[in-house]
Design a protein around this motif. Sequence first.
Motif, PDB file in Angstrom:
ATOM      1  N   VAL A 101      38.081  47.647  92.748  1.00  0.00           N
ATOM      2  CA  VAL A 101      38.036  47.102  91.390  1.00  0.00           C
ATOM      3  C   VAL A 101      36.656  46.570  91.066  1.00  0.00           C
ATOM      4  CG1 VAL A 101      38.909  45.282  89.895  1.00  0.00           C
ATOM      5  CG2 VAL A 101      40.492  46.586  91.318  1.00  0.00           C
ATOM      6  N   SER A 102      36.038  45.888  92.030  1.00  0.00           N
ATOM      7  CA  SER A 102      34.729  45.292  91.778  1.00  0.00           C
ATOM      8  C   SER A 102      33.669  46.346  91.526  1.00  0.00           C
ATOM      9  CB  SER A 102      34.313  44.406  92.956  1.00  0.00           C
ATOM     10  OG  SER A 102      34.156  45.192  94.132  1.00  0.00           O
ATOM     11  N   PHE A 157      41.643  44.698  82.907  1.00  0.00           N
ATOM     12  CA  PHE A 157      42.658  45.196  83.826  1.00  0.00           C
ATOM     13  C   PHE A 157      42.513  44.602  85.222  1.00  0.00           C
ATOM     14  CE2 PHE A 157      41.291  48.563  80.861  1.00  0.00           C
ATOM     15  CZ  PHE A 157      42.399  48.548  80.042  1.00  0.00           C
ATOM     16  N   GLU A 158      41.513  43.750  85.408  1.00  0.00           N
ATOM     17  CA  GLU A 158      41.274  43.190  86.725  1.00  0.00           C
ATOM     18  C   GLU A 158      41.968  41.840  86.884  1.00  0.00           C
ATOM     19  OE1 GLU A 158      37.155  42.978  87.667  1.00  0.00           O
ATOM     20  OE2 GLU A 158      36.698  44.919  86.796  1.00  0.00           O
ATOM     21  N   HIS A 159      42.615  41.656  88.017  1.00  0.00           N
ATOM     22  CA  HIS A 159      43.224  40.379  88.376  1.00  0.00           C
ATOM     23  C   HIS A 159      42.994  40.157  89.869  1.00  0.00           C
ATOM     24  CE1 HIS A 159      45.370  39.756  84.565  1.00  0.00           C
ATOM     25  NE2 HIS A 159      45.495  41.073  84.553  1.00  0.00           N
ATOM     26  N   GLU A 190      48.971  48.180  89.873  1.00  0.00           N
ATOM     27  CA  GLU A 190      49.077  47.341  88.675  1.00  0.00           C
ATOM     28  C   GLU A 190      47.909  47.596  87.738  1.00  0.00           C
ATOM     29  OE1 GLU A 190      51.448  43.428  90.411  1.00  0.00           O
ATOM     30  OE2 GLU A 190      49.269  43.576  90.640  1.00  0.00           O
ATOM     31  N   PHE A 191      46.727  47.753  88.322  1.00  0.00           N
ATOM     32  CA  PHE A 191      45.548  48.072  87.514  1.00  0.00           C
ATOM     33  C   PHE A 191      45.766  49.364  86.754  1.00  0.00           C
ATOM     34  CE2 PHE A 191      41.676  50.509  87.007  1.00  0.00           C
ATOM     35  CZ  PHE A 191      40.813  49.603  86.406  1.00  0.00           C
ATOM     36  N   TRP A 192      46.260  50.414  87.436  1.00  0.00           N
ATOM     37  CA  TRP A 192      46.450  51.719  86.812  1.00  0.00           C
ATOM     38  C   TRP A 192      47.502  51.662  85.702  1.00  0.00           C
ATOM     39  CZ3 TRP A 192      44.466  56.024  85.561  1.00  0.00           C
ATOM     40  CH2 TRP A 192      45.254  57.092  85.154  1.00  0.00           C
ATOM     41  N   ILE A 193      48.583  50.909  85.923  1.00  0.00           N
ATOM     42  CA  ILE A 193      49.633  50.801  84.908  1.00  0.00           C
ATOM     43  C   ILE A 193      49.085  50.160  83.637  1.00  0.00           C
ATOM     44  CG2 ILE A 193      51.805  49.638  84.327  1.00  0.00           C
ATOM     45  CD1 ILE A 193      52.649  49.994  87.248  1.00  0.00           C
TER      46      ILE A 193
END
Length: 207
Positions: A10-11, A29-31, A38-41
């Motif tokens: 993600v980074s 979308f980042e957590h 979850e990012f893709w969804i």
Amino acid sequence: MAHCRVLKMVSIMRTTQRSKRENSFFKRFEHKSGTLVEFWIRFKSTMDQQRHTQKQLDNNDNHSSAKTSTHLALESHAAKVYTYSAFYTFKEEAIYSIDTCRTGGFTERGELEVTTVKDSSRGTNFEVAYNPALTDDPGTRKASCSCTRFERTGILCRHIIWIFSANGMKIIPDDYVVNKWTKEYLRLRMFNYNGEGTENMEVIDEK
């Protein structure tokens, strides 16, 4: 370990090499506790929503004409050729051209007619260099403004609209109708080597 690998992936999507707009888009979308799934969804949901909105806009552009607000023939022409979003940008400039622009002076520089346009909405003056051309074809006429709006956005500024209208022009010259802002651009289709249609392919604007 798997969680650490997800965070690293993600980074990577937010680096100094990307534009600020791209960084802002992916940041939504980042957590810290999120997974790649979850990012893709979240990403896919947003893209689907954008596609749905774009289809609605394309349908409006292809099957209806925007409502004009002035008596300018240039605005009527813009409503026929521009997409909804581009037209409303042009429309705003057309309204301003009537409400806030006035002629302040006139000089000749060779074949150019240079007019000072007073813009009360901005409290300053702009110079519009207008070339009426040697033919009667209004499509060959040219103009440039010191505000450089057209060069920056591809939509005519209120100052050029004021000058074109003052010279009785009823259509926007071809050189000032940028392809990507037109309804016709939405209808362009390109075909791959199998002959299958591919929608929304990038088309280079030669202008």
